[in-house]
Design a protein around this motif. Structure first.
Motif: not given
Lengths: 139, 380
Positions: B196-209, B235-245
């Motif tokens: 529950d940390d925005p940077e942990a989420a940020g890292l996951l988003a970065l990796m997905l993107l 490009w994997d649009t599913g992963a992009i959508a998840e990453g952006i979300d």
């Protein structure tokens, strides 16, 4: 986490000059000095293994042959060996370490191998980073 | 069943460690429990597989400790006084991750231990992925375990350290039978779910993107394809959508960090239907944020390239002048901006210099081709 090649030369025509008095050929050492030197090298490799940094280490025969393509349907062209070749690589060690600093530290340790009179030989080792295959993902 | 075991193993290990088992022998005990599961589960699945594994592993660990302490009587003292553990409420997997990223470990040791203990990969798989002999990787892992055991549970790593270790794994790329990038995403997902940390989420988003672009990063011959030239339909649009979300939710917490800012840049690239539609001014804005957060010359370099896109090559070159020499890829960025500025000869020279300094063969070959293209007088 990067791989480095530690190159050990028999002879060099370029690069830095050896420290005075340290370039006595091994065949002019005592038997015990040779044995101590070899043991140091083995222990050094074992130390790297124990640290999880050792990748490979090999010695090379000083004598080699030059080979090139001889043309369609022809055998390879060979030349040599050249006894007077100025640059001779004696062997190498490949290490996988956390930093360039650590690679230098390991090379310096190897260069402290005992030579004549049990004194460190202060031999120059050439340290070269490996190229990875791919750039990092954020490139 | 293999997947299930792999998923459960770190949790079981986490429980044992929390109960006070030392890291190395706990892992041995978990391995024994897994072997027993492989032998016995086909005859009948336990109703709660994780509880079953914890019970068996804990029993194995006690057996082990008792036989050890019979030999070494003095160890009894340690047993009577269990080491101070974290509070019960803390998630075991999370705790295990922090332990694997212990500050006493070097980055490569933390990476190896994380992949072994939390990722559940075999030593052979990790060795193959990092192109080192299996014995070397085995040593690296057991040394890391000893270090963690010696240092005790007191000084586990901080979240920032865990994030950096996972990013290192992600960046290692794709060699051997194990996909380290996918593995890093799996671990980052577990972390983001629990921390529950925005940077942990940020890292996951970065990796997905980043990962979403992977199919288009290399040509069929293995050559590097630049972002501008990538086939965006791949490009994997599913992963992009998840990453952006994930990124949007992280940014809403209003605690900006390095990984969120990097993910925001990756999201802006991912959002553009074509390279021409890239919102460069906004990307420059995010680089400004990132520079304020990190003060990193590598960020300053990437910013200079973005400025070149947003405000023209001359502006980019002025920004580049602020970047110190010797930064990796500075020559490549300089070459790119010189070509944009209409100086193909200078650009070709710089591309050749950049090729000589490249740290990967894919980049070296790409830069060599750029120099060759300019020298034969072809436009981009």
């Amino acid at each position: 986490m990067a791989k480095y090649l530690l190159l050990k030369h028999y002879r060099r025509s370029s690069g830095p000059t050896a420290l005075p008095g340290t370039d006595v050929p091994m065949d002019q050492w005592t038997e015990q000095e040779v044995a101590d030197h070899i043991r140091f090298m083995d222990d050094f490799a074992d130390g790297l293994r124990e640290r999880g940094e050792f990748v490979d280490g090999q010695a090379l025969s000083p004598e080699g042959t030059f080979v090139r393509y001889g043309g369609e349907g022809r055998p390879p062209v060979t030349d040599g060996p050249f006894a007077e070749t100025k640059d001779l690589i004696a062997g190498w060690m490949i290490i996988d370490v956390d930093s360039q600093e650590r690679a230098y530290e390991a090379a310096a340790e190897l260069s402290a191998a005992p030579g004549r009179g049990g004194e460190p030989i202060h031999e120059w080792l050439e340290v070269r980073p490996f190229l990875t295959r791919e750039p990092s993902a954020d490139a | 069943m293999e997947d299930l075991l792999r998923q459960l193993a770190p949790r079981v290990l986490g429980v044992l460690v929390r109960r006070g088992a030392d890291f190395a022998s706990a892992e041995d005990a978990v391995q024994e429990a897994l072997i027993e599961a492989v032998a016995r589960w086909p005859e009948g699945m336990p109703s709660d597989p994780q509880a079953w594994l914890v019970t068996v592993a804990w029993r194995r660990w006690l057996d082990h400790v008792r036989s050890e302490s019979a030999r070494h009587r003095r160890e009894q003292a340690d047993l009577d006084e269990p080491p101070p553990g974290p509070t019960e409420s803390r998630d075991d997997t999370l705790h295990l991750l922090f332990l694997c990223c212990h500050p006493a470990l070097t980055p490569s040791s933390a990476v190896a231990l994380t992949l072994r203990a939390v990722g559940g990969l075999t030593t052979r798989q990790i060795a193959e992925a990092y192109l080192v002999p299996e014995t070397t990787m085995g040593q690296r892992i057991s040394r890391a375990k000893r270090t963690v055991a010696d240092e005790g549970l007191g000084g586990t790593g901080d979240l920032g350290r865990v994030l950096r270790v996972l990013y290192l794994i992600f960046n290692e790329g794709y060699q051997g039978e194990v996909d380290l990038a996918a593995e890093a995403i799996r671990l980052a997902r577990e972390l983001a779910d629990r921390a529950d940390d925005p940077e942990a989420a940020g890292l996951l988003a970065l990796m997905l993107l980043h990962h979403a672009r992977r199919p288009s990063r290399f040509g069929t011959d293995g050559s590097l394809v630049t972002l501008a030239e990538q086939d965006r339909t791949r490009w994997d649009t599913g992963a992009i959508a998840e990453g952006i979300d994930i990124l949007h939710r992280a940014l809403a917490a209003d605690r900006l960090g390095e990984f969120q800012a990097q993910a925001a840049i990756a999201a802006l690239h991912a959002d553009a239907q074509s390279a021409d539609e890239t919102d460069w001014p906004q990307i420059v804005g995010w680089y400004d944020e990132l520079l304020a957060l990190t003060d990193s010359p590598v960020v300053a370099l990437n910013r200079a390239v973005a400025v070149g896109e947003a405000d023209g090559a001359q502006a980019g070159l002025r920004a580049l002048a602020e970047v110190p020499d010797g930064i990796p890829r500075r020559h490549a960025a300089h070459a790119f901006l010189r070509e944009r500025a209409g100086e193909p000869d200078r650009a070709a020279e710089l591309y050749a210099e950049a090729a000589a300094r490249a740290s990967s063969t894919a980049e070296r070959d790409h830069l060599t081709r750029q120099a060759a293209r300019l020298r034969s007088g072809q436009p981009r």
